[in-house]
Scaffold this active site. Structure first.
Site, PDB file in Angstrom:
ATOM      1  NE  ARG A   1      10.830 135.093 -31.606  1.00 28.74           N
ATOM      2  CZ  ARG A   1      11.656 134.319 -30.872  1.00 28.74           C
ATOM      3  NH1 ARG A   1      11.778 134.548 -29.569  1.00 28.74           N
ATOM      4  NH2 ARG A   1      12.306 133.328 -31.439  1.00 28.74           N
TER       5      ARG A   1
ATOM      6  CG  ASP B   1      16.944 129.648 -31.411  1.00 22.42           C
ATOM      7  OD1 ASP B   1      17.897 129.677 -30.598  1.00 22.42           O
ATOM      8  OD2 ASP B   1      15.779 129.934 -31.084  1.00 22.42           O
TER       9      ASP B   1
END
Length: 531
Positions: A167, A447
């Site tokens: 990603r 996160d």
């Protein structure tokens, strides 16, 4: 297989940072390749970012997101995505994590079908972190990745590792250390370009991609740009067209109204969509920041069974399976709780319930954030999905209109929920400024997405005014300022990650929370302070 130098004749990208130790990653040919990507994509990228700002301005004026009139034919016509590669036919459990060497090894060895190596929300994008990640992934692809801990423990990748999917950063994030013709490059193109240049041919030779996860898309035109970038890269790297494959995270509210269109824009290389639940909740808050009637309760109450999230996930399944693409479930952020068996069992019970909901709804796989959760999720999917995927589950029963997709959920804001948002936003931001993008807080792996939820909720609760706790005490800036100062002091005096940057993080959150407008991304102003 080396890429021939004559392919890259244009003036190269320039590096505005120390490159000692990264000479093998930042070769002249690589820099020329990055420059080619930038010159091709940057004008369109800027147009697309401007289109985002214009859409948000309309939402701020009271307009609500909806399905596009001009793309109705795409939604209503019959078409399918290209066949899915054999390596991605079974994705029942995927593990995600940053591109740190030991974590990559543990993830590849975890028993998951796929490992998403993340240059985005679980990584703090210091230039050293990004380049170390590229070195680590190159070693993983070449089969030479290993790690020795300070205690002398050896880590190596096993015989049957997870399939690697990468990603890159979203279209909005810059990479200030790389310029082309005096312009700052997009972090997305730096991450993508370096990984593709060094690994695409080796992966293609083994029928393993390269494969990518594409984050933060808001419109089909943004997906189309990725498609064109990948086609260009394939041409430059002597790969057959369609070699690179992509899974798109549906993690923005505007994107949920364009899922068919996003699949169509990438139809020759897309393999699925993913329910990026945490960023999706953040995007709901951000997109509807000017709508007082769309406030959400504390984040612990905004679960996937509330109507607007349930509708979103089931519409994603219906959309994907109609087009022959996989519908991936969302993240389980829990981590094992050592020394407290009862608390750990309650946490694992939440994971099992979440994964059972996903597999019974028709998802083809799911995400976890910790290796210990892989067998928990795998057991649920093995028992309820004996076949490799559930493309046969069409979900024709799902009826999802605009109002269902944006309906707010009921709930409350407790003092503990308010305080938790302050603590999570502060501790994560401080750790991020120290270079950590994935931080365990109260037995959850936080996160950037969850920190974004926390700080966005605080902004909305405070700026829309007249909100109260269940005991009728007001939710106001005096309370926020006190909580922020208290947690900053505790963090500064602790040995927790982020302790050294506690005051910097507190100043940033104070500024963003008091600002008249909710900032688009926490990571944009924070990036200016990242070493």
């Amino acid at each position: 297989m080396a890429v021939p130098s004559e392919k890259f004749v244009s003036r190269s990208a320039e590096i505005l940072a120390e490159t000692a130790g990264y000479e093998d990653i930042l070769t002249p040919d690589v820099l020329a390749f990055l420059a080619r990507l930038h010159r091709f994509a940057e004008p369109r990228r800027q147009q697309l970012l401007q289109a985002r700002r214009q859409r948000q301005a309309r939402y701020d004026m009271g307009v609500l997101p909806d399905f596009r009139v001009d793309t109705k034919a795409i939604r209503e016509s019959d078409w399918k995505v290209a066949p899915i590669p054999a390596a991605l036919q079974d994705r029942r459990v995927e593990i995600t994590g940053p591109v740190e060497r030991k974590m990559i090894i543990n993830a590849l060895n975890s028993g998951a079908k796929v490992f998403m190596a993340d240059f985005e929300d679980s990584s703090a994008p210091s230039f050293a972190n990004q380049l170390d990640g590229q070195l680590n992934l190159r070693d993983a692809v070449n089969g030479t990745l290993q790690y020795r801990s300070p205690e002398g423990k050896e880590y190596r990748v096993g015989a049957s590792p997870a399939v690697l999917v990468v990603r890159p950063r979203g279209w909005h994030l810059p990479e200030r250390h790389v310029t082309v013709d005096g312009e700052t490059m997009a972090g997305a193109l730096v991450d993508f370009g370096l990984y593709a240049f060094h690994n695409a041919q080796a992966l293609h030779a083994r029928d393993l991609g390269p494969y990518f996860y594409l984050p933060k898309l808001e419109a089909m035109e943004e997906a189309a740009l990725w498609n064109e970038v990948m086609a260009l890269a394939e041409s430059e790297l002597d790969l057959p067209n369609g070699t690179m494959k992509a899974t798109v995270l549906i993690e923005t509210l505007p994107a949920v109204f364009q899922m068919h269109e996003i699949l169509h824009a990438l139809r020759d290389r897309v393999v699925g969509l993913n329910c990026g639940r945490w960023d999706y909740i953040f995007s709901y808050l951000k997109t509807l920041r000017g709508h007082r009637d769309r406030l959400l309760p504390e984040r612990g109450q905004v679960v996937m069974t509330v109507p607007f999230l349930k509708t979103y996930s089931e519409l994603l399944i219906q959309t994907c399976h109609r087009r022959g693409a996989f519908a991936m479930g969302g993240m389980a952020a829990q981590i094992p709780i050592k020394g407290d068996d009862d608390a750990n069992e309650k946490a694992m019970a939440k994971v099992r319930a979440d994964k059972l909901r996903e597999v019974q709804a028709g998802h083809d796989g799911t995400w976890v954030a910790h290796p210990a959760l892989v067998p928990v999720a795998k057991d649920i999917f093995d028992r309820h999905m004996p076949e490799p995927n559930q493309l046969h589950v069409k979900r024709d029963d799902v009826k999802a209109n605009r109002d269902a997709l944006i309906a707010p959920c009921g709930g409350t804001i407790s003092r503990a929920g308010f305080d938790n948002n302050v603590e999570v936003a502060l501790r994560y931001t401080a750790a991020w400024l120290e270079g950590l993008g994935c931080v365990p807080i109260h037995h959850l792996m936080e996160d950037a997405a969850t920190a974004e939820i926390a700080r966005a909720q605080l902004w909305q609760w405070l700026h829309h005014g007249s909100l109260e706790f269940p005991d009728h005490a007001p939710i106001d800036f005096a309370l926020f300022d006190h909580a922020l100062a208290t947690h900053a002091h505790r963090l500064r005096e602790s040995t927790l990650p982020g302790a050294r940057r506690a005051e910097d993080a507190a100043r940033l959150l104070f500024s963003m929370t008091h600002a008249d407008q909710l900032g688009d991304f926490l990571t944009l102003p924070a990036y200016e302070q990242l070493v």
